[in-house]
Design a protein around this motif. Structure first.
Motif, short mmCIF file in Angstrom:
data_model
loop_
_atom_site.label_atom_id
_atom_site.label_comp_id
_atom_site.label_asym_id
_atom_site.label_seq_id
_atom_site.Cartn_x
_atom_site.Cartn_y
_atom_site.Cartn_z
N GLY A 92 3.14 7.55 -1.01
CA GLY A 92 2.14 7.05 -1.81
C GLY A 92 2.15 7.93 -3.12
N HIS B 11 2.85 1.32 -0.20
CA HIS B 11 1.47 1.95 -0.48
C HIS B 11 0.73 1.28 -1.47
N GLY C 298 1.51 6.03 3.53
CA GLY C 298 1.60 6.84 2.07
C GLY C 298 0.25 7.66 1.85
N HIS D 150 -3.60 2.92 -0.34
CA HIS D 150 -4.05 3.23 -1.62
C HIS D 150 -5.67 3.04 -2.12
N ALA E 225 -3.11 4.53 6.83
CA ALA E 225 -3.05 4.91 5.53
C ALA E 225 -3.92 5.75 5.15
#
Length: 417
Positions: free
Chosen positions: A124, A234, A86, A308, A54
């Protein structure tokens, strides 16, 4: 192009629903990769491994720390699939162009491509941003489609645009049993969309409807039983806050909530959480939505994975569904808990999975030196911090020179008297 795809999507859905005897893989697998070697399936030991990565938030000048994390874990884990969750590119860095974005993507995927490992991506909230500014002038959809075309340059890319719906890159991938004869597991890749009104985005109703239709078709093809699935997107669903206790005032171990719904309180993972913790308050959308409820209704998703929220690594179970955070792997943005997450599926028990956080401190054989770029965005680092340091240093040098000049002048004056 979109109109043709929409017509094809409608025809495809009708065909699926009309005949459950036709294998779902004929419709749900990515169309650009049809080689047998690209087929996802459990190995002879009945295992299937996924590496979730991520928030690499990379540029055309990749971070060595991130590349080292990626290369090391690819070799150690030897995953059957890599999922980029993302904010794969920084999106907004100074001077970004289509060419630089393409370079950033190619350098990010190079370690995966070198090992011929299949990979999937979701977007994302940052990936597209630099391409929609006044210098590049693309729409969000155009930017995402352009980036997808770069990912698809690689023969192991499983990402597709998907049917006509909000966003880009909402699709599913099927995994066959170890014999390669039957679809036994499913992976949902959802575009959670970047922003909505004044807050972060979420899966929109038309995407939710696509999920329900496809989930029902998979269920029908699986003899009326929901096909066990994992989901990757995301931005987390708001329900992750149900994994935490709250308090009205700042207390040790509690973090401030984010978004309108949760910012008035402080939060800490419940004592019985299965793994990890809340290092910061998660940032779902500012509005309530029913995505999680559809998962419960459909009964197929056993786990969902989110990026995120860079330092978070929690894993908790809510209504039979495990909600899992994946920490940031990148160093060009904020974060203090870098790493990746492994996921291991077992063909003999598809109702559960094993998962582990691989932390950067354990992955890297060197200590990452503290630097401004480790805590802030690449743009600020390169275009605010460095100039400030250089300008400040130059100012100090100039001031020192001026003081020295004055001192020499005074001495000279005294001598002349």
């Amino acid at each position: 192009m979109k109109l043709l795809k929409k017509a094809a999507a409608v025809l495809m859905s009708c065909t699926i629903l009309a005949s459950a005897a036709i294998p779902l893989s004929a419709f749900a697998q990515p169309q650009q990769n049809t080689e047998a070697s690209m087929e996802l399936k459990f190995n002879e030991n009945g295992e299937f491994k996924i590496l979730a990565v991520a928030d690499t938030q990379d540029t055309d000048e990749p971070q060595q720390e991130m590349l080292d994390i990626l290369n090391t874990t690819l070799d150690d884990v030897q995953p059957d699939l890599v999922v980029f969750l993302g904010d794969n590119t920084a999106g907004w860095w100074k001077g970004v162009t289509k060419e630089k974005t393409a370079t950033a993507i190619r350098k990010l995927i190079a370690p995966v491509d070198a090992r011929k490992i299949p990979f999937a991506i979701v977007y994302g909230n940052h990936d597209h941003e630099g391409l929609i500014d006044e210098n590049n002038g693309m729409t969000e959809e155009e930017a995402k489609e352009f980036m997808l075309s770069v990912y698809q340059e690689f023969p192991t890319c499983l990402a597709i645009e998907g049917e006509e719906m909000t966003g880009c890159g909402t699709y599913n991938l099927l995994i066959k049993d170890h014999t390669g004869t039957k679809d036994v597991f499913n992976l949902w890749m959802m575009d959670s969309n970047p922003y909505y009104e004044n807050g972060y985005g979420f899966v929109q109703p038309d995407q939710r409807d696509w999920y329900i239709r496809t989930s029902n078709a998979l269920k029908e093809a699986n003899g009326g039983v929901p096909l066990p699935s994992l989901l990757f997107q995301h931005i987390a669903v708001p329900e992750v806050y149900q994994l935490a206790d709250s308090t009205d005032s700042r207390t040790d171990g509690y973090v401030h909530g984010n978004t309108e719904m949760f910012k008035e309180k402080y939060w800490k993972a419940k004592s019985d959480i299965l793994q990890g913790k809340f290092e910061e308050g998660p940032c779902p959308a500012d509005v309530a939505h029913d995505q999680f409820e559809t998962w419960k209704t459909q009964g197929d998703i056993i786990g969902a994975f989110f990026g995120h929220d860079h330092p978070n690594d929690y894993l908790g179970e809510l209504d039979g569904i495990k909600l899992c955070a994946v920490p940031a792997a990148g160093y060009y943005s904020y974060g203090w808990n870098h790493g990746v997450r492994t996921i291991t599926l077992n063909e003999n028990d598809l109702t559960d999975f094993e998962t582990e956080i691989l932390n950067a401190d354990d992955i890297l054989d060197y200590e990452v030196k503290p630097a401004y770029k480790n805590k802030h965005g690449y743009y600020e680092y390169k275009h605010i911090f460095l100039p400030a340091v250089i300008g400040g240093s130059a100012g100090i040098v100039a001031l020192a020179a001026a003081v020295t000049g004055i001192v020499l002048f005074i001495k000279k004056k005294k001598k002349s008297k």
